[in-house]
Motif scaffolding. Structure first.
Motif, PDB file in Angstrom:
ATOM      1  N   LEU A  59       0.820  -1.213   0.000  1.00 41.98           N
ATOM      2  CA  LEU A  59       0.000   0.000   0.000  1.00 41.98           C
ATOM      3  C   LEU A  59       0.855   1.266   0.000  1.00 41.98           C
ATOM      4  O   LEU A  59       0.529   2.248  -0.667  1.00 41.98           O
ATOM      5  CB  LEU A  59      -0.954  -0.003   1.192  1.00 41.98           C
ATOM      6  N   THR A  60       1.975   1.244   0.718  1.00 38.87           N
ATOM      7  CA  THR A  60       2.885   2.390   0.728  1.00 38.87           C
ATOM      8  C   THR A  60       3.451   2.638  -0.666  1.00 38.87           C
ATOM      9  O   THR A  60       3.489   3.784  -1.140  1.00 38.87           O
ATOM     10  CB  THR A  60       4.032   2.160   1.732  1.00 38.87           C
ATOM     11  N   LEU A  61       3.879   1.574  -1.333  1.00 36.79           N
ATOM     12  CA  LEU A  61       4.411   1.723  -2.688  1.00 36.79           C
ATOM     13  C   LEU A  61       3.332   2.184  -3.672  1.00 36.79           C
ATOM     14  O   LEU A  61       3.612   2.973  -4.583  1.00 36.79           O
ATOM     15  CB  LEU A  61       5.037   0.412  -3.167  1.00 36.79           C
ATOM     16  N   LEU A  62       2.108   1.739  -3.473  1.00 30.93           N
ATOM     17  CA  LEU A  62       1.021   2.164  -4.344  1.00 30.93           C
ATOM     18  C   LEU A  62       0.742   3.657  -4.168  1.00 30.93           C
ATOM     19  O   LEU A  62       0.567   4.379  -5.161  1.00 30.93           O
ATOM     20  CB  LEU A  62      -0.242   1.346  -4.070  1.00 30.93           C
ATOM     21  N   PHE A  63       0.720   4.135  -2.921  1.00 29.83           N
ATOM     22  CA  PHE A  63       0.485   5.559  -2.703  1.00 29.83           C
ATOM     23  C   PHE A  63       1.666   6.402  -3.171  1.00 29.83           C
ATOM     24  O   PHE A  63       1.478   7.496  -3.710  1.00 29.83           O
ATOM     25  CB  PHE A  63       0.140   5.833  -1.234  1.00 29.83           C
ATOM     26  N   LEU A  64       2.887   5.895  -3.000  1.00 29.33           N
ATOM     27  CA  LEU A  64       4.070   6.576  -3.542  1.00 29.33           C
ATOM     28  C   LEU A  64       3.972   6.659  -5.069  1.00 29.33           C
ATOM     29  O   LEU A  64       4.261   7.700  -5.669  1.00 29.33           O
ATOM     30  CB  LEU A  64       5.345   5.837  -3.130  1.00 29.33           C
ATOM     31  N   MET A  65       3.525   5.580  -5.678  1.00 28.57           N
ATOM     32  CA  MET A  65       3.334   5.556  -7.124  1.00 28.57           C
ATOM     33  C   MET A  65       2.301   6.588  -7.554  1.00 28.57           C
ATOM     34  O   MET A  65       2.464   7.258  -8.579  1.00 28.57           O
ATOM     35  CB  MET A  65       2.919   4.152  -7.567  1.00 28.57           C
ATOM     36  N   GLY A  66       1.238   6.736  -6.780  1.00 28.50           N
ATOM     37  CA  GLY A  66       0.214   7.728  -7.090  1.00 28.50           C
ATOM     38  C   GLY A  66       0.760   9.144  -7.034  1.00 28.50           C
ATOM     39  O   GLY A  66       0.465   9.966  -7.914  1.00 28.50           O
ATOM     40  N   ILE A  67       1.567   9.435  -6.035  1.00 22.60           N
ATOM     41  CA  ILE A  67       2.167  10.765  -5.910  1.00 22.60           C
ATOM     42  C   ILE A  67       3.119  11.031  -7.071  1.00 22.60           C
ATOM     43  O   ILE A  67       3.074  12.090  -7.710  1.00 22.60           O
ATOM     44  CB  ILE A  67       2.884  10.901  -4.552  1.00 22.60           C
ATOM     45  N   LEU A  68       3.987  10.055  -7.361  1.00 21.66           N
ATOM     46  CA  LEU A  68       4.922  10.207  -8.481  1.00 21.66           C
ATOM     47  C   LEU A  68       4.189  10.370  -9.804  1.00 21.66           C
ATOM     48  O   LEU A  68       4.593  11.164 -10.659  1.00 21.66           O
ATOM     49  CB  LEU A  68       5.866   9.004  -8.566  1.00 21.66           C
ATOM     50  N   GLU A  69       3.109   9.631  -9.980  1.00 15.54           N
ATOM     51  CA  GLU A  69       2.343   9.692 -11.226  1.00 15.54           C
ATOM     52  C   GLU A  69       1.699  11.071 -11.397  1.00 15.54           C
ATOM     53  O   GLU A  69       1.703  11.623 -12.498  1.00 15.54           O
ATOM     54  CB  GLU A  69       1.280   8.600 -11.233  1.00 15.54           C
ATOM     55  N   ALA A  70       1.165  11.633 -10.329  1.00 18.32           N
ATOM     56  CA  ALA A  70       0.557  12.965 -10.414  1.00 18.32           C
ATOM     57  C   ALA A  70       1.608  14.014 -10.784  1.00 18.32           C
ATOM     58  O   ALA A  70       1.372  14.862 -11.661  1.00 18.32           O
ATOM     59  CB  ALA A  70      -0.116  13.324  -9.090  1.00 18.32           C
ATOM     60  N   ILE A  71       2.762  13.951 -10.153  1.00 18.09           N
ATOM     61  CA  ILE A  71       3.849  14.892 -10.456  1.00 18.09           C
ATOM     62  C   ILE A  71       4.333  14.689 -11.888  1.00 18.09           C
ATOM     63  O   ILE A  71       4.542  15.646 -12.636  1.00 18.09           O
ATOM     64  CB  ILE A  71       4.999  14.735  -9.442  1.00 18.09           C
ATOM     65  N   ARG A  72       4.499  13.430 -12.287  1.00 17.66           N
ATOM     66  CA  ARG A  72       4.980  13.096 -13.626  1.00 17.66           C
ATOM     67  C   ARG A  72       4.038  13.623 -14.700  1.00 17.66           C
ATOM     68  O   ARG A  72       4.469  14.235 -15.685  1.00 17.66           O
ATOM     69  CB  ARG A  72       5.121  11.573 -13.757  1.00 17.66           C
ATOM     70  N   LEU A  73       2.746  13.412 -14.507  1.00 19.97           N
ATOM     71  CA  LEU A  73       1.769  13.870 -15.500  1.00 19.97           C
ATOM     72  C   LEU A  73       1.697  15.395 -15.550  1.00 19.97           C
ATOM     73  O   LEU A  73       1.586  15.980 -16.633  1.00 19.97           O
ATOM     74  CB  LEU A  73       0.395  13.272 -15.198  1.00 19.97           C
ATOM     75  N   TYR A  74       1.790  16.044 -14.400  1.00 23.67           N
ATOM     76  CA  TYR A  74       1.782  17.503 -14.374  1.00 23.67           C
ATOM     77  C   TYR A  74       2.993  18.067 -15.119  1.00 23.67           C
ATOM     78  O   TYR A  74       2.867  18.949 -15.970  1.00 23.67           O
ATOM     79  CB  TYR A  74       1.745  18.014 -12.929  1.00 23.67           C
ATOM     80  N   LEU A  75       4.186  17.553 -14.773  1.00 21.28           N
ATOM     81  CA  LEU A  75       5.399  18.049 -15.415  1.00 21.28           C
ATOM     82  C   LEU A  75       5.424  17.724 -16.907  1.00 21.28           C
ATOM     83  O   LEU A  75       5.873  18.538 -17.721  1.00 21.28           O
ATOM     84  CB  LEU A  75       6.639  17.469 -14.729  1.00 21.28           C
ATOM     85  N   GLY A  76       4.948  16.534 -17.266  1.00 18.57           N
ATOM     86  CA  GLY A  76       4.917  16.158 -18.681  1.00 18.57           C
ATOM     87  C   GLY A  76       3.977  17.039 -19.474  1.00 18.57           C
ATOM     88  O   GLY A  76       4.307  17.496 -20.574  1.00 18.57           O
ATOM     89  N   THR A  77       2.802  17.298 -18.930  1.00 21.12           N
ATOM     90  CA  THR A  77       1.830  18.157 -19.611  1.00 21.12           C
ATOM     91  C   THR A  77       2.351  19.586 -19.731  1.00 21.12           C
ATOM     92  O   THR A  77       2.336  20.183 -20.807  1.00 21.12           O
ATOM     93  CB  THR A  77       0.487  18.143 -18.854  1.00 21.12           C
ATOM     94  N   LYS A  78       2.830  20.129 -18.620  1.00 21.58           N
ATOM     95  CA  LYS A  78       3.341  21.501 -18.639  1.00 21.58           C
ATOM     96  C   LYS A  78       4.576  21.610 -19.532  1.00 21.58           C
ATOM     97  O   LYS A  78       4.708  22.565 -20.293  1.00 21.58           O
ATOM     98  CB  LYS A  78       3.668  21.960 -17.224  1.00 21.58           C
ATOM     99  N   GLY A  79       5.466  20.637 -19.447  1.00 27.18           N
ATOM    100  CA  GLY A  79       6.666  20.656 -20.281  1.00 27.18           C
ATOM    101  C   GLY A  79       6.347  20.558 -21.764  1.00 27.18           C
ATOM    102  O   GLY A  79       6.980  21.217 -22.592  1.00 27.18           O
ATOM    103  N   ASN A  80       5.363  19.760 -22.103  1.00 23.17           N
ATOM    104  CA  ASN A  80       4.977  19.617 -23.506  1.00 23.17           C
ATOM    105  C   ASN A  80       4.310  20.895 -24.020  1.00 23.17           C
ATOM    106  O   ASN A  80       4.630  21.380 -25.096  1.00 23.17           O
ATOM    107  CB  ASN A  80       4.047  18.419 -23.688  1.00 23.17           C
ATOM    108  N   LEU A  81       3.376  21.439 -23.244  1.00 25.80           N
ATOM    109  CA  LEU A  81       2.645  22.622 -23.699  1.00 25.80           C
ATOM    110  C   LEU A  81       3.511  23.873 -23.765  1.00 25.80           C
ATOM    111  O   LEU A  81       3.295  24.736 -24.618  1.00 25.80           O
ATOM    112  CB  LEU A  81       1.426  22.866 -22.810  1.00 25.80           C
ATOM    113  N   THR A  82       4.480  23.987 -22.869  1.00 30.02           N
ATOM    114  CA  THR A  82       5.357  25.164 -22.865  1.00 30.02           C
ATOM    115  C   THR A  82       6.674  24.906 -23.594  1.00 30.02           C
ATOM    116  O   THR A  82       7.515  25.795 -23.652  1.00 30.02           O
ATOM    117  CB  THR A  82       5.663  25.623 -21.422  1.00 30.02           C
ATOM    118  N   GLU A  83       6.827  23.701 -24.120  1.00 33.76           N
ATOM    119  CA  GLU A  83       8.037  23.291 -24.840  1.00 33.76           C
ATOM    120  C   GLU A  83       9.284  23.444 -23.967  1.00 33.76           C
ATOM    121  O   GLU A  83      10.336  23.873 -24.420  1.00 33.76           O
ATOM    122  CB  GLU A  83       8.179  24.070 -26.142  1.00 33.76           C
ATOM    123  N   ALA A  84       9.149  23.096 -22.699  1.00 37.23           N
ATOM    124  CA  ALA A  84      10.244  23.174 -21.736  1.00 37.23           C
ATOM    125  C   ALA A  84      10.944  21.827 -21.660  1.00 37.23           C
ATOM    126  O   ALA A  84      10.378  20.853 -21.163  1.00 37.23           O
ATOM    127  CB  ALA A  84       9.715  23.594 -20.373  1.00 37.23           C
TER     128      ALA A  84
END
Length: 143
Positions: A59-84
């Motif tokens: 369960l700890t690894l699953l919640f860690l995965m959820g946090i990493l996934e949220a950060i990853r998707l945010y950075l990926g979306t922002k990086g793609n849209l702003t071409e960063a």
């Protein structure tokens, strides 16, 4: 009358539409993956012999995965849209980390059900495809 440059292709780099669509799909899929994995973990803890220490680890690894996934998707979306490039590169590193956690739930968690295999393999395939598109987008943004 203004003379515009109609018909000429722009030399500006645009965000990757396939990557953006895949990031959206991956976010939606991960929400379902997370919910299904939590429910299966509850089922496994009730119906099967599931040691408490391993239950806490999973369960700890699953919640860690959820946090990493949220950060990853945010950075990926922002990086793609702003071409960063930096944001996209960070998202790529987090994609690798998410893939390792997905491998854990695919192969090494305490009790692996058939549904775990299907869900984790699909998530791993999405991560692989996203990684390829992120590398292509970074290369496009650099040039």
């Amino acid at each position: 009358m203004a003379t515009g440059r109609r018909g000429r292709a722009s030399s500006t780099v645009l965000p990757s539409v396939p990557l953006q669509m895949l990031l959206y799909l991956s976010g939606t899929y991960f929400a379902l993956y997370f919910l299904a994995t939590v429910l299966m973990t509850i089922y496994k803890s009730q119906a099967l012999s599931y040691p408490h220490d391993y239950l806490v680890l999973d369960l700890t690894l699953l919640f860690l995965m959820g946090i990493l996934e949220a950060i990853r998707l945010y950075l990926g979306t922002k990086g793609n849209l702003t071409e960063a490039k930096g944001l996209l590169a960070t998202s790529l590193v987090l994609t690798a980390a998410g893939s390792l956690l997905s491998m854990y739930f695919l192969l090494w968690q305490t009790v692996v059900l058939w549904a775990d295999l299907v869900l984790s393999a699909t998530l791993l395939a999405l991560h692989g495809l996203e990684a390829v598109l992120q590398v292509v987008a970074i290369a496009t943004f650099v040039s």
